[in-house]
Design an enzyme around this catalytic site. Structure first.
Site, mmCIF file in Angstrom:
data_model
loop_
_atom_site.group_PDB
_atom_site.id
_atom_site.type_symbol
_atom_site.label_atom_id
_atom_site.label_comp_id
_atom_site.label_asym_id
_atom_site.label_seq_id
_atom_site.Cartn_x
_atom_site.Cartn_y
_atom_site.Cartn_z
ATOM 1 N N SER A 1 12.923 -3.285 -6.111
ATOM 2 C CA SER A 1 13.242 -2.523 -7.200
ATOM 3 C C SER A 1 12.916 -3.037 -8.743
ATOM 4 C CB SER A 1 14.532 -1.890 -7.096
ATOM 5 O OG SER A 1 14.945 -1.012 -8.414
ATOM 6 N N HIS B 1 20.011 2.698 -2.988
ATOM 7 C CA HIS B 1 20.003 2.293 -4.406
ATOM 8 C C HIS B 1 19.342 3.290 -5.335
ATOM 9 C CE1 HIS B 1 17.135 0.894 -7.358
ATOM 10 N NE2 HIS B 1 18.254 -0.101 -7.684
ATOM 11 N N ASN B 2 18.202 4.082 -4.643
ATOM 12 C CA ASN B 2 17.480 5.066 -5.463
ATOM 13 C C ASN B 2 18.095 6.367 -5.601
ATOM 14 O OD1 ASN B 2 15.482 3.070 -5.140
ATOM 15 N ND2 ASN B 2 13.807 4.643 -4.619
ATOM 16 N N HIS C 1 37.263 29.760 17.966
ATOM 17 C CA HIS C 1 36.791 28.241 17.739
ATOM 18 C C HIS C 1 38.082 27.380 17.820
ATOM 19 C CE1 HIS C 1 32.585 29.102 17.351
ATOM 20 N NE2 HIS C 1 32.671 29.844 16.150
ATOM 21 N N LYS D 1 17.698 0.023 0.047
ATOM 22 C CA LYS D 1 16.998 0.461 -1.202
ATOM 23 C C LYS D 1 16.719 1.888 -1.322
ATOM 24 C CE LYS D 1 13.707 0.294 -4.512
ATOM 25 N NZ LYS D 1 12.565 1.356 -4.281
ATOM 26 N N GLU E 1 20.699 5.674 -8.011
ATOM 27 C CA GLU E 1 20.032 5.722 -9.429
ATOM 28 C C GLU E 1 19.707 7.202 -9.801
ATOM 29 O OE1 GLU E 1 16.002 3.349 -9.136
ATOM 30 O OE2 GLU E 1 15.207 5.203 -9.790
ATOM 31 N N VAL F 1 0.899 -1.254 0.126
ATOM 32 C CA VAL F 1 0.010 0.070 0.076
ATOM 33 C C VAL F 1 0.903 1.246 -0.070
ATOM 34 C CG1 VAL F 1 -1.787 -1.293 1.068
ATOM 35 C CG2 VAL F 1 -0.277 -0.015 2.519
ATOM 36 N N GLY G 1 10.377 -1.787 -10.885
ATOM 37 C CA GLY G 1 8.943 -1.430 -11.459
ATOM 38 C C GLY G 1 8.066 -2.224 -11.727
HETATM 39 P P1 2AM Z 1 -7.096 1.415 -3.147
HETATM 40 O O1 2AM Z 1 -7.313 0.761 -4.326
HETATM 41 O O2 2AM Z 1 -8.175 1.262 -1.997
HETATM 42 O O3 2AM Z 1 -7.118 2.991 -3.363
HETATM 43 C C1 2AM Z 1 -1.436 1.460 -4.200
HETATM 44 O O4 2AM Z 1 -2.241 2.807 -4.376
HETATM 45 C C2 2AM Z 1 -2.305 0.774 -3.374
HETATM 46 O O5 2AM Z 1 -2.223 1.159 -2.006
HETATM 47 C C3 2AM Z 1 -3.830 0.444 -3.708
HETATM 48 O O6 2AM Z 1 -4.252 -0.860 -3.531
HETATM 49 C C4 2AM Z 1 -4.563 1.320 -2.612
HETATM 50 O O7 2AM Z 1 -5.797 0.948 -2.222
HETATM 51 C C5 2AM Z 1 -3.646 1.281 -1.423
HETATM 52 N N1 2AM Z 1 -3.951 2.106 -0.507
HETATM 53 C C6 2AM Z 1 -3.563 3.605 -0.489
HETATM 54 N N2 2AM Z 1 -3.894 4.014 0.432
HETATM 55 C C7 2AM Z 1 -4.347 3.197 1.429
HETATM 56 C C8 2AM Z 1 -4.810 3.272 2.688
HETATM 57 N N3 2AM Z 1 -4.736 4.206 3.743
HETATM 58 N N4 2AM Z 1 -5.251 2.094 3.384
HETATM 59 C C9 2AM Z 1 -5.391 0.803 2.511
HETATM 60 N N5 2AM Z 1 -4.638 0.902 1.279
HETATM 61 C C10 2AM Z 1 -4.362 2.052 0.968
#
Ligand code: 2AM
Length: 496
Positions: free
Chosen positions: A129, A187-188, A457, A184, A191, A75, A131
């Site tokens: 990583s 890594h970014n 100093h 990570k 990048e 999420v 995508g």
């Molecule tokens: P959603 O489809 O209900 O928006 C990538 O954005 C993922 O993160 C999506 O599956 C999104 O769910 C989820 N997501 C973003 N904010 C969230 C939250 N506060 N609680 C649960 N899932 C969340």
């Protein structure tokens, strides 16, 4: 009903692809998403004949998993992760494992790990990583958490991750709590540096040689030859994307893409961490600043009408010669940037007790991830030979690159500047090497004496003009001095 071996929460594109990847490797997977319509659509369109079970309540989701339960969260990073953890733990049992696979800030991961461990749960924060395509076909993974937590998912992670040319999976146990997300983040940051360095080459080719994007794409494409030290995914996609035409027209798409580079935070975090740990990473910092500058589009449009554009009278520059110089300059600038990133990893490993294995980390970046490159094989060998190396720049195979390419980098910088091209990451890489190669930094002598003059100093002293070593006191510490600038004769005091 068959219980699933793994659960996945969050059906964004990355989540969907990771679920499909796990199923493809033979795993039974349960999925759940906050918004049920997304789960329904995924169920209808993509998983009808697959061992993926869609679920529509958290209770149903948790019930569908075999024990100890293993739940991957994909999420949005930030509060959503904490909110979700609070929702799911009342339904789980001690010994169950939560895996946060988003781009979480490593300090949040350290906090969540301690919090969940206190409640008897296992927790992994893993960088992923590669995508969307990586999630589906094999990403590079950087998991941190309890070793026993990693043991529960080692087989799964090794199966779903990318494989390098020698068939080694691009995943290894990185270290405790926030170690995976820290790595990570670095890594970014690396990048960001890689991308900006390539961009500066392109700009220089355009302005110093007057080449078109298509011509530049052809030059860069040649750098992606298997035996070229620059051969890498980012070089490959730079060439490929710069060849693209604007739809239905003859001009290159890249020439119409707005000069604004957005970012999501990992580069900035890398710089913040470097500032906190007192580790200079000028190339990566310059790359972040350059993205910030790019976003000030309105300001640049206004001020560029007033600030005169700088360009020295055109020197005759031979195309082949500049391409050769740029190639070697880019290689050394990249090496310098990686030396900075690895130095930061070493410092963080000490500060946070990550106990990082640099060889394993770099080895795991060889496929799947955005910075994958032939060059990483070389760095792997370097850390295999000497895990405690002081700096990548002095590994025997890279010291040769420093010796051979330093003047090329200097030449490139001169040419770019005289063509009026800003190249802050090339500058940062070059200056980093010059500073590390200076036994005495004259600029530091001047600022040290200024500080003593205006602020009392104190300063340390060198043994003598020809010996850059420090004068030590009886405790073998650097001896401190102060000049009483306001008194007649300016007497010097010994402070320690
Ligand atoms: P959603 O489809 O209900 O928006 C990538 O954005 C993922 O993160 C999506 O599956 C999104 O769910 C989820 N997501 C973003 N904010 C969230 C939250 N506060 N609680 C649960 N899932 C969340």
């Amino acid at each position: 009903m068959q219980k699933s071996q793994i659960g996945l929460v969050g059906l964004g594109v990355m989540g969907q692809n990771l679920a499909l990847n796990m199923e493809d490797k033979g795993y039974f997977v349960s999925v759940y998403n906050r918004t049920a319509s997304k789960t329904e659509k995924f169920a209808q369109d993509k998983i009808q004949d697959k061992k993926i079970q869609p679920t529509y309540s958290l209770e149903e989701f948790v019930d569908s998993l075999e024990r100890p339960r293993k739940v991957i969260l994909l999420v949005k990073a930030g509060q959503a992760v904490d909110d979700f953890i609070e929702k799911i733990i009342p339904l789980m049992d001690k010994g169950d494992l939560i895996i946060d696979s988003g781009n979480s800030f490593f300090k949040d991961t350290i906090r969540r790990n301690q919090y969940l461990e206190g409640k008897g749960f296992l927790f992994i924060g893993t960088g992923i990583s590669g995508g969307e395509e990586g999630a589906l076909k094999g990403p590079a993974m950087m998991p941190g958490g309890q070793k026993e937590a990693y043991n529960l998912v080692q087989d799964l992670f090794e199966k779903i991750s990318a494989k390098a040319l020698d068939n080694k999976p691009c995943v290894s146990y990185i270290g405790p709590h926030g170690a995976g997300h820290y790595v990570k983040m670095i890594h970014n940051g690396i990048e960001y540096g890689d991308m900006q360095l390539i961009g500066e080459c392109v700009w220089t080719f355009k302005k110093a040689l007057g080449l078109t994007s298509e011509e530049i794409a052809e030059i860069i494409e040649k750098w992606n030859n298997e035996d070229d030290v620059l051969s890498s995914y980012l070089i490959e996609i730079t060439a490929e994307s710069m060849k693209e035409k604007d739809k239905g027209k003859n001009n290159s798409l890249v020439d119409l893409v707005a000069d604004i580079t957005r970012m999501k935070g990992t580069g900035t975090w890398t710089v913040q961490s470097a500032l906190e740990l007192l580790v200079p990473i000028p190339t990566i910092t310059a790359a972040v600043f350059s993205r910030e500058m790019s976003q000030d589009k309105d300001l640049r449009l206004q001020l560029s009408k007033k600030i005169p554009s700088y360009r020295e009278i055109n020197k005759d520059i031979n195309r082949e010669e500049l391409v050769g110089i740029a190639h070697d300059a880019l290689y050394l600038a990249k090496l310098s940037s990686y030396a900075q990133g690895m130095a930061l990893l070493q410092a963080a490993s000490e500060k946070y007790n990550f106990n990082l294995n640099l060889k394993n980390i770099v080895e795991g970046w060889r496929a799947g991830c955005i910075i994958r490159a032939q060059f990483l094989d070389e760095i792997t060998k370097v850390y295999q030979d000497n895990p405690k190396l002081l700096s990548l720049l002095v590994a025997p195979r890279f010291l040769d690159v420093v010796k051979n390419n330093l003047s090329k980098l200097a030449q490139f910088i001169g040419i770019a500047h005289s063509a009026g091209v800003p190249i802050p990451t090339m500058d940062g890489s070059f200056d980093y090497i010059l500073q590390l190669g200076s036994p005495t930094m004259v600029s530091a002598q001047v600022t040290a004496i200024q500080r003593d003059f205006f602020g009392a100093h104190g300063y340390f002293k060198l043994k003598d003009m020809d010996n850059p070593e420090m004068i030590l006191n009886k405790d073998k510490q650097w001896k401190e001095f102060h000049t009483q600038w306001m008194l007649p004769g300016r007497p010097e005091e010994e402070w320690s």
